[in-house]
Scaffold this active site. Structure first.
Site, PDB file in Angstrom:
ATOM      1  N   SER A 141       0.527  -0.722   0.427  1.00 41.28           N
ATOM      2  CA  SER A 141      -0.428   0.229  -0.108  1.00 41.28           C
ATOM      3  C   SER A 141       0.710   1.152  -0.056  1.00 41.28           C
ATOM      4  O   SER A 141       0.273   2.551  -0.048  1.00 41.28           O
ATOM      5  CB  SER A 141      -1.209  -0.312   0.993  1.00 41.28           C
ATOM      6  OG  SER A 141      -1.822  -0.973   1.026  1.00 41.28           O
ATOM      7  N   LYS A 175       1.106   3.556  -3.019  1.00 40.36           N
ATOM      8  CA  LYS A 175      -0.534   4.268  -3.474  1.00 40.36           C
ATOM      9  C   LYS A 175      -0.147   5.302  -3.291  1.00 40.36           C
ATOM     10  O   LYS A 175      -0.971   5.923  -4.411  1.00 40.36           O
ATOM     11  CB  LYS A 175      -1.465   3.661  -1.674  1.00 40.36           C
ATOM     12  CG  LYS A 175      -2.556   2.565  -2.231  1.00 40.36           C
ATOM     13  CD  LYS A 175      -2.798   2.214  -1.442  1.00 40.36           C
ATOM     14  CE  LYS A 175      -3.630   0.850  -1.206  1.00 40.36           C
ATOM     15  NZ  LYS A 175      -4.160  -0.035  -0.238  1.00 40.36           N
ATOM     16  N   TYR A 228      -2.470  -2.981 -10.750  1.00 45.28           N
ATOM     17  CA  TYR A 228      -2.869  -2.443  -9.412  1.00 45.28           C
ATOM     18  C   TYR A 228      -1.228  -3.636  -8.301  1.00 45.28           C
ATOM     19  O   TYR A 228      -1.145  -3.023  -7.529  1.00 45.28           O
ATOM     20  CB  TYR A 228      -3.926  -2.640  -8.517  1.00 45.28           C
ATOM     21  CG  TYR A 228      -4.164  -2.013  -7.115  1.00 45.28           C
ATOM     22  CD1 TYR A 228      -3.672  -1.400  -6.435  1.00 45.28           C
ATOM     23  CD2 TYR A 228      -4.358  -3.164  -6.723  1.00 45.28           C
ATOM     24  CE1 TYR A 228      -3.425  -0.961  -4.932  1.00 45.28           C
ATOM     25  CE2 TYR A 228      -4.302  -3.217  -5.089  1.00 45.28           C
ATOM     26  CZ  TYR A 228      -3.904  -2.062  -4.444  1.00 45.28           C
ATOM     27  OH  TYR A 228      -4.253  -1.760  -2.880  1.00 45.28           O
TER      28      TYR A 228
HETATM   29  N1  GLU Z   1      -1.874  -5.587  -2.525  1.00 41.88           N
HETATM   30  C1  GLU Z   1      -1.946  -5.269  -0.934  1.00 41.88           C
HETATM   31  C2  GLU Z   1      -4.432  -4.866  -1.297  1.00 41.88           C
HETATM   32  O1  GLU Z   1      -4.654  -5.227  -1.986  1.00 41.88           O
HETATM   33  C3  GLU Z   1      -2.132  -4.279  -0.487  1.00 41.88           C
HETATM   34  C4  GLU Z   1      -3.086  -3.884   0.518  1.00 41.88           C
HETATM   35  C5  GLU Z   1      -1.847  -2.552   1.729  1.00 41.88           C
HETATM   36  O2  GLU Z   1      -0.994  -2.765   1.503  1.00 41.88           O
HETATM   37  O3  GLU Z   1      -2.350  -2.135   2.587  1.00 41.88           O
HETATM   38  O4  GLU Z   1      -4.233  -6.311  -0.755  1.00 41.88           O
END
Ligand code: GLU
Length: 618
Positions: free
Chosen positions: A69, A72, A194
């Site tokens: 995440s 992001k 993603y």
């Molecule tokens: N790839 C993970 C998901 O989408 C990232 C989640 C995270 O790091 O909060 O579940």
């Protein structure tokens, strides 16, 4: 990358911090992406990167793990760069959701994800990255991370495949976004991009540099490369501050006080704008999904180093380095004593403010106030940028507005030593647009040059005999206290010469055979290579003498002397001076005394300059 010195108290603090929390084993490694479950729970690294590119690291700071995440906010920054904030805000909100990061939730009215830190918002954001193909999209994301980290980035294939096999919930979110037209093309491809972006492999050191780049207004402090447009840095940091730490975002900003983002692989990245980037890695997560050790480390770092953003270090008026008038510190022009007298009396109408450090609203406001408080009816205000390290837009506008207000009152305003501030000069030019004052503002490179010209204007205004006009020989500093008879004898010894503008009258290194009286015009004294590449350190006008040091001690000439405009000089030869000692010892002594007075005057000026400087330091 530089490594910290073992004696560094900062390094020792970090070593101790890691040792302290190495025994802290709260939390569980994430398992919902099967590959993440394989992580060694004992791994623990801490890294700090400064905005001048120095990296402190301790523990497993070079261990690879997936960014998850933490990608992001950075991809959000890229989307902002691609489309601008207005469009992106119509697609994804910026309100904390209160829901779990992977909740299938969209805004009840708009159908948009609440913010770009929850998965729905992040997937929508990835969908905004401009690309002709899925490969190009992830390629652009990897290139962006390489600009932040300063090294090529790669995807951890095992983690990507693992999430791709199991990420049904994220696929569902993708389809939901497509249903509400938040995503307009194939949601499967976007969700796949993603997954890949989350599987980018990083280290703690990378995270710290990513953070330091944001702290450094988007410029990687090691490579100097721009990673994100400057105007979008605040947007990225804002969403990190409000939504970066899952459902602990409020508690985090309350306790730690830095924009941050964590990921399920155990990484946490925090940013102290203008100062630091922090990267911590340890895979055990607490109930909210944040690395349990990283939380402890960041809380303790923030307290120990007083990093909380809402408790910033107090910077009292540090932007004003020196303020003086030409009465206290004149230019390096040696002038006739009558002019010196005028300038001592009226020089307080020429103001100089030397600024320093970082000019922003709060550091420029005291400058504006100080200038307005100090100047009564100023002839000139000189703002010196020599020691300014950075200037932002509002500071430029405030100083230009101040300059305009002062020139409406009839003052000349000059910005000096601005050559390192190209961006500022352009900002000034575009802010003033067709209001015209730009050239006058930047007319003088140096403060000394500006003071010198302003002194000339002041003297002309006071009707002091024109600055470069001729004087009778009895008004010269070298003829003080000479009788008429002595003056005519002295005059008969002088050799008169005319010099064209730019002519080198004295060359550094040559043997001295005389001293020169300036009988018309102004000469400049240059060190280190003459008018083009050298440094103009002084100047002399009519009635003064130049070259008297070598005249007395027989040393070689120490500088070049160059005619500024048409100049006339009268040379007084050492040989004649020596003969006077025998033939007219009284005259010889008077001349010697006058030369000594001239040197004493120069020395006194230097002392005065030093006292202005040291008074300002107190
Ligand atoms: N790839 C993970 C998901 O989408 C990232 C989640 C995270 O790091 O909060 O579940």
């Amino acid at each position: 990358m530089a490594t910290a010195h073992t004696l560094s108290p900062i390094q020792s603090f970090l070593d101790a911090l890691r040792a302290k929390y190495a025994d802290y084993r709260e939390g569980e490694v994430a398992t919902y992406i099967p590959e993440l479950a394989k992580a060694d729970p004992e791994l623990f690294g801490i890294c700090i990167a400064t905005t001048d590119g120095y990296v402190y690291e301790v523990g497993d700071s070079r261990q690879n793990f997936t960014i998850q995440s933490i990608s992001k906010p950075f991809v959000y920054g890229l989307a902002l760069d691609d489309h601008g904030a207005e469009l992106i805000l119509r697609k994804v909100g910026v309100e904390p959701s209160g829901d779990a990061f992977n909740a299938i939730s969209l805004h009840k009215v708009t159908g948009c994800p609440l913010n770009p830190m929850i998965n729905a918002g992040a997937i929508a954001t990835t969908g905004q990255i401009v690309a002709d193909s899925p490969e190009q999209r992830i390629g652009r994301i990897l290139e962006m991370f390489a600009r932040y980290s300063g090294r090529p980035m790669a995807i951890d294939q095992d983690v990507y495949e693992s999430e791709s096999r199991t990420g049904h919930r994220n696929r569902a979110i993708g389809h939901l976004l497509r249903n509400f037209d938040v995503l307009v093309d194939d949601p499967t491809a976007t969700v796949d991009a993603y997954f890949r972006q989350c599987a980018i492999s990083v280290t703690c050191a990378d995270l710290a540099l990513l953070g330091a780049t944001l702290a450094n207004q988007g410029l990687n402090p090691v490579t100097g490369q721009r990673a994100i447009k400057e105007q979008h840095v605040e947007n990225v940091l804002s969403v990190m501050a409000s939504c970066g730490m899952y459902d602990f975002s409020g508690g985090w900003i309350y306790n730690v006080g830095m924009p941050a983002k964590s990921g399920v692989a155990g990484g946490v990245l925090a940013v102290l704008p203008g100062q630091l980037g922090i990267g911590v890695y340890s895979p055990r997560l607490d109930a909210q999904g944040n690395s349990a050790r990283a939380l402890k480390v960041c809380e303790e770092l923030s307290r120990a180093w007083e990093l909380h953003q809402f408790n910033p270090p107090y910077c009292p008026q540090t932007s004003r380095r020196l303020a003086y008038t030409a009465a206290e510190r004149s230019s390096s022009r040696t002038r006739h004593s009558s002019h010196r007298g005028f300038l001592r009396e009226h020089g307080q109408r020429i103001h100089v403010v030397e600024m320093q450090s970082n000019l922003a609203f709060s550091t420029t406001e005291p400058i504006v106030r100080a200038v307005l408080e100090r100047v009564g009816r100023p002839l000139a205000v000189i703002l010196d940028f020599h020691h300014v390290s950075a200037i932002n837009g509002v500071a430029v506008r405030m100083l230009v507005d101040l300059a305009e207000a002062l020139s409406r009152r009839g003052a000349m305003v000059h910005f000096t030593h601005t050559h390192r501030h190209e961006v500022m000069r352009n900002q000034v030019a575009s802010y003033l647009a067709d209001r015209g004052e730009v050239e006058a503002l930047f007319r003088y490179h140096s403060t000394d040059g500006a003071i010198e010209r302003c002194e000339d204007v002041l003297l002309e205004e006071l009707n002091a005999s024109a600055v470069s006009s001729q004087r009778n020989l009895d008004e010269y500093e070298i003829t003080a206290a000479l009788t008429e008879e002595e003056i005519s004898l002295f005059a008969s010894l002088l050799k008169h010469r005319s010099h064209a503008s730019g002519e080198k009258i004295i060359s550094s290194g040559e043997e001295a055979t005389n001293l020169l009286l300036i009988t018309k015009g102004v000469v400049g004294v240059w060190l280190g290579g003459g008018a083009s590449e050298g440094n103009r350190v002084a100047s002399f006008s009519v009635g003064t003498m130049v070259g008297e040091m070598a005249f007395l001690d027989g040393a070689r000439r120490s500088a070049d002397v160059i005619a500024e405009g048409e100049v006339e000089t009268a040379a007084f030869e050492i040989a004649d001076f020596v003969r006077l000692q025998q033939s007219h010892p009284g005259l010889h002594t008077k001349i010697l005394r006058n030369i000594a007075v001239s040197l004493a005057t120069k020395l006194r000026k230097v002392n005065q300059d030093v006292s202005v400087l040291s008074a300002a330091r107190d």
